[in-house]
Design a protein around this motif. Structure first.
Motif, PDB file in Angstrom:
ATOM      1  N   ASN A 219      64.074   4.209  -0.865  1.00 20.85           N
ATOM      2  CA  ASN A 219      64.983   3.197  -0.320  1.00 20.85           C
ATOM      3  C   ASN A 219      64.348   2.391   0.808  1.00 20.85           C
ATOM      4  O   ASN A 219      65.015   1.579   1.448  1.00 20.85           O
ATOM      5  CB  ASN A 219      66.288   3.850   0.161  1.00 20.85           C
ATOM      6  CG  ASN A 219      67.145   4.292  -1.018  1.00 20.85           C
ATOM      7  OD1 ASN A 219      67.019   3.771  -2.127  1.00 20.85           O
ATOM      8  ND2 ASN A 219      68.010   5.265  -0.787  1.00 20.85           N
ATOM      9  N   GLY A 220      63.054   2.664   1.075  1.00 22.03           N
ATOM     10  CA  GLY A 220      62.306   1.863   2.042  1.00 22.03           C
ATOM     11  C   GLY A 220      62.572   2.199   3.494  1.00 22.03           C
ATOM     12  O   GLY A 220      62.252   1.425   4.393  1.00 22.03           O
ATOM     13  N   LYS A 221      63.156   3.370   3.741  1.00 19.51           N
ATOM     14  CA  LYS A 221      63.444   3.756   5.131  1.00 19.51           C
ATOM     15  C   LYS A 221      62.178   4.297   5.799  1.00 19.51           C
ATOM     16  O   LYS A 221      61.239   4.734   5.124  1.00 19.51           O
ATOM     17  CB  LYS A 221      64.527   4.841   5.184  1.00 19.51           C
ATOM     18  CG  LYS A 221      65.785   4.500   4.430  1.00 19.51           C
ATOM     19  CD  LYS A 221      66.646   3.516   5.179  1.00 19.51           C
ATOM     20  CE  LYS A 221      67.926   3.252   4.404  1.00 19.51           C
ATOM     21  NZ  LYS A 221      68.703   2.167   4.968  1.00 19.51           N
ATOM     22  N   LYS A 222      62.199   4.299   7.136  1.00 22.43           N
ATOM     23  CA  LYS A 222      61.005   4.727   7.876  1.00 22.43           C
ATOM     24  C   LYS A 222      61.096   6.174   8.359  1.00 22.43           C
ATOM     25  O   LYS A 222      60.095   6.791   8.698  1.00 22.43           O
ATOM     26  CB  LYS A 222      60.783   3.811   9.080  1.00 22.43           C
ATOM     27  CG  LYS A 222      60.457   2.382   8.652  1.00 22.43           C
ATOM     28  CD  LYS A 222      59.857   1.597   9.803  1.00 22.43           C
ATOM     29  CE  LYS A 222      59.411   0.227   9.325  1.00 22.43           C
ATOM     30  NZ  LYS A 222      60.060  -0.855  10.038  1.00 22.43           N
ATOM     31  N   SER A 223      62.319   6.693   8.442  1.00 21.79           N
ATOM     32  CA  SER A 223      62.433   8.086   8.904  1.00 21.79           C
ATOM     33  C   SER A 223      63.720   8.733   8.420  1.00 21.79           C
ATOM     34  O   SER A 223      64.674   8.052   8.029  1.00 21.79           O
ATOM     35  CB  SER A 223      62.361   8.162  10.430  1.00 21.79           C
ATOM     36  OG  SER A 223      63.482   7.542  10.995  1.00 21.79           O
TER      37      SER A 223
END
Ligand code: ACO
Length: 158
Positions: free
Chosen positions: A97-101
């Motif tokens: 989903n392209g999240k960073k953390s």
């Protein structure tokens, strides 16, 4: 352990399905809080032979990050790798989903949870002092230790 993992079906909870409260309340004794975060969470189920044996709820906390608000494995299936499997599925979904953390919070008294999250690459990132004293009506004890503070752990995703 491998035997179980091969049999697991991992699927997103769909509206109309029974909400697995028995499991959700294992991780969080407050039904009120559970209902509140479920409104905005994506809930995933792990099933073996059509029995829900595990749940994990992912709650967006910003554009870049999600929090695992609830993870639970049915008692008789615990200690067989299903919790780690759920965490790794959640990490993969969050990455896709392209999240960073991705982060997770647990009590200072939750020794085996602190173990499993760190073993799966999460690192302590902050502490919310007195969270359990301020948000739960009854004192909570685990492993002979009072649950007072929320330990937040984060895994950075690349
Ligand atoms: N018995 C034996 N070993 C255990 C147990 C247990 N009850 N719990 C954890 N372990 C060990 C395992 O041996 C394993 O260690 P290893 O990787 O070195 O072999 C490690 O901990 C991970 O175990 P898993 O089998 O992957 O985890 P499990 O399927 O038991 O799931 C979970 C972990 C979700 C914490 C589960 O025990 C559970 O549902 N507990 C009650 C609810 C709960 O506390 N949820 C978390 C609250 S915090 C939150 O929801 C944000």
């Amino acid at each position: 352990m491998e035997h179980f993992i091969q049999e697991i079906i991992f699927q997103k909870y769909e509206i109309g399905q029974e909400i697995p409260y028995e499991l959700l309340l294992l991780a969080d004794p407050s039904k009120e809080l559970v209902d509140k975060y479920l409104e905005n969470s994506d809930l995933y189920l792990a099933k073996i032979n059509d029995i829900v044996v595990g749940v994990i709820a992912l709650f967006p906390i910003s554009d870049d990050s999600v929090e695992i608000k609830n993870i639970a494995v049915k008692q008789e299936y615990q200690g067989k790798g299903i919790g780690s499997y759920l965490i790794n599925q959640a990490v993969q979904i969050t990455k896709l989903n392209g999240k960073k953390s991705i982060c997770i919070g647990t009590a200072n008294s939750s020794i085996s949870q602190l173990y499993i999250y760190q073993k799966n690459g999460f690192e302590i990132s902050s502490i919310i002092q007195n969270f359990f004293i301020n948000n739960y009506s009854e004192p909570i004890f685990e492993n002979g230790i009072q649950a007072k503070h929320m330990i937040m752990l984060t895994k950075v995703l690349f």
